[in-house]
Scaffold this active site. Sequence first.
Site, PDB file in Angstrom:
ATOM      1  N   ARG A  72       5.063   6.836  13.272  1.00 34.30           N
ATOM      2  CA  ARG A  72       5.046   7.447  11.940  1.00 34.30           C
ATOM      3  C   ARG A  72       4.524   8.873  12.003  1.00 34.30           C
ATOM      4  O   ARG A  72       3.551   9.160  12.713  1.00 34.30           O
ATOM      5  CB  ARG A  72       4.167   6.624  10.992  1.00 34.30           C
ATOM      6  CG  ARG A  72       4.286   7.025   9.527  1.00 34.30           C
ATOM      7  CD  ARG A  72       3.349   6.206   8.662  1.00 34.30           C
ATOM      8  NE  ARG A  72       2.000   6.775   8.613  1.00 34.30           N
ATOM      9  CZ  ARG A  72       0.909   6.112   8.228  1.00 34.30           C
ATOM     10  NH1 ARG A  72       1.008   4.840   7.889  1.00 34.30           N
ATOM     11  NH2 ARG A  72      -0.262   6.708   8.210  1.00 34.30           N
ATOM     12  N   HIS A 130       4.630   0.300  -0.190  1.00 35.62           N
ATOM     13  CA  HIS A 130       5.460  -0.442   0.750  1.00 35.62           C
ATOM     14  C   HIS A 130       4.654  -1.527   1.450  1.00 35.62           C
ATOM     15  O   HIS A 130       3.418  -1.536   1.421  1.00 35.62           O
ATOM     16  CB  HIS A 130       6.099   0.491   1.785  1.00 35.62           C
ATOM     17  CG  HIS A 130       5.111   1.232   2.642  1.00 35.62           C
ATOM     18  ND1 HIS A 130       4.456   2.368   2.216  1.00 35.62           N
ATOM     19  CD2 HIS A 130       4.662   1.001   3.912  1.00 35.62           C
ATOM     20  CE1 HIS A 130       3.657   2.814   3.164  1.00 35.62           C
ATOM     21  NE2 HIS A 130       3.756   1.996   4.213  1.00 35.62           N
ATOM     22  N   ASP A 143       0.287   4.978   1.890  1.00 30.42           N
ATOM     23  CA  ASP A 143      -0.546   5.358   3.032  1.00 30.42           C
ATOM     24  C   ASP A 143      -1.722   6.249   2.632  1.00 30.42           C
ATOM     25  O   ASP A 143      -1.568   7.227   1.887  1.00 30.42           O
ATOM     26  CB  ASP A 143       0.309   6.077   4.081  1.00 30.42           C
ATOM     27  CG  ASP A 143       1.366   5.157   4.675  1.00 30.42           C
ATOM     28  OD1 ASP A 143       1.031   4.001   4.984  1.00 30.42           O
ATOM     29  OD2 ASP A 143       2.525   5.594   4.816  1.00 30.42           O
ATOM     30  N   HIS A 195       0.828  -1.195   0.000  1.00 33.74           N
ATOM     31  CA  HIS A 195       0.000   0.000   0.000  1.00 33.74           C
ATOM     32  C   HIS A 195       0.866   1.250   0.000  1.00 33.74           C
ATOM     33  O   HIS A 195       2.047   1.223   0.330  1.00 33.74           O
ATOM     34  CB  HIS A 195      -0.916   0.030   1.232  1.00 33.74           C
ATOM     35  CG  HIS A 195      -0.169   0.131   2.528  1.00 33.74           C
ATOM     36  ND1 HIS A 195       0.544  -0.923   3.061  1.00 33.74           N
ATOM     37  CD2 HIS A 195       0.000   1.168   3.388  1.00 33.74           C
ATOM     38  CE1 HIS A 195       1.119  -0.545   4.197  1.00 33.74           C
ATOM     39  NE2 HIS A 195       0.811   0.720   4.416  1.00 33.74           N
TER      40      HIS A 195
END
Length: 412
Positions: A360, A345, A198, A196
């Site tokens: 994150r 990723h 984000d 995916h």
Amino acid sequence: MAPVATSEESGNGSIGNTVADLKKAQADKSLDHEPMFINPFYSPSAGNENDDDYQYAKYKPHFPVVNWKPLTEIEVTDRGHFADSSKTALFSAAQKVKHLTPTIGTELVGVDLRQLTNQQKDELALLVAERGVVFFRDQELNIHEQLDIARHFGPLHKHATTPVPREPGLEEVHVVYNDAARRPDASAFSKIELWHSDVTYEIQPPSTTSLKVISGPEYGGDTLWSSGYALYSSLSPGMQAYLEGLTALHSAVAQAEGSRAAGLHIRREPVETVHPVVRVHPVTGWKSVYVNPGFTRRILGVPKAESDTILNFLFHQVAENVDFQVRFHWEPNSIAFWDNRVVTHTATFDFWPRTRHALRATPHGEKPESVENYESRTGKVAKDRQIEIWKEQGIEIPQSKKGLSRARGYND
């Protein structure tokens, strides 16, 4: 994070668990005090175990019951526009610059991210835009310092469903956490579904995103990134032109349903947004394929069979073509910066029962721009990254990129 939710009823006759079955199974596991078998994205971890002796307990997952307004368009100017293309200020601070593959991934050795000037941050934004992902190790910066760097790149995104740290005031932080209490269940998902970029369903999906691992296994738990630039460059001219004219629907619905099935509060209602299948990076001017298995649901304006076939082909290229990929093994205090506009990723879930904990920070980027809109707005021609690199190196463009094909052999 890309959860794949099931529906309350199985309408296609396939073998699998309904949401009701999953809820009951999870409840039974909790009563039996046995490890819960889960899809790592379907049911976010509460992380309630081993708090007493865990150094980073204040950063473990928390799900505040708050309600946020829908996101609206905001002005974002990419900091890479202000960078020196030579990146002299940034590179002079590094002991070594290591390109990990020809296509994607660079590691800067000896840089202390806490000491970066604004000029160096701008050059980092440009380097990430060009290389897709940039890695640093042995970074002592705390989450507040990580957020300060992220804010330099753009306004920060607050996730509607996934956990934030327990420490108050960190609602802009996304927590990644898995431990021994939650064993991934391979029957609940396929590996390709976990690839995916984000939150691509947002109106303005992320740009220069960072993730710092604060606790992790000695081995396992790696992350892989795949280049959308390289995927575009690998296609025939006819396929490139075809994809450039398409748009696709990106959806947050499955992710929200997964959280609701786990009994969690949804802080902002899920949205679905249409983006170009090929977008242009605002700084590099390079074209990138912009679809991902986690959130892209269908291509608009074409028959469903055509949409399914094209997306399936692109998804498999993302997940399986190793020439597009770089793999990074995390150590405590490793941090990665990647450009969510041009890479996808996924993580490896091979480390159970060990703990993997990361934080994150996710700045908003601009609204994705198609080739046609970019060229109309800027008066510039959008470029194929690989051809531009060949030109810089003085290499004659291979005949296959001019529309001719020929059989080639390969030995290893």
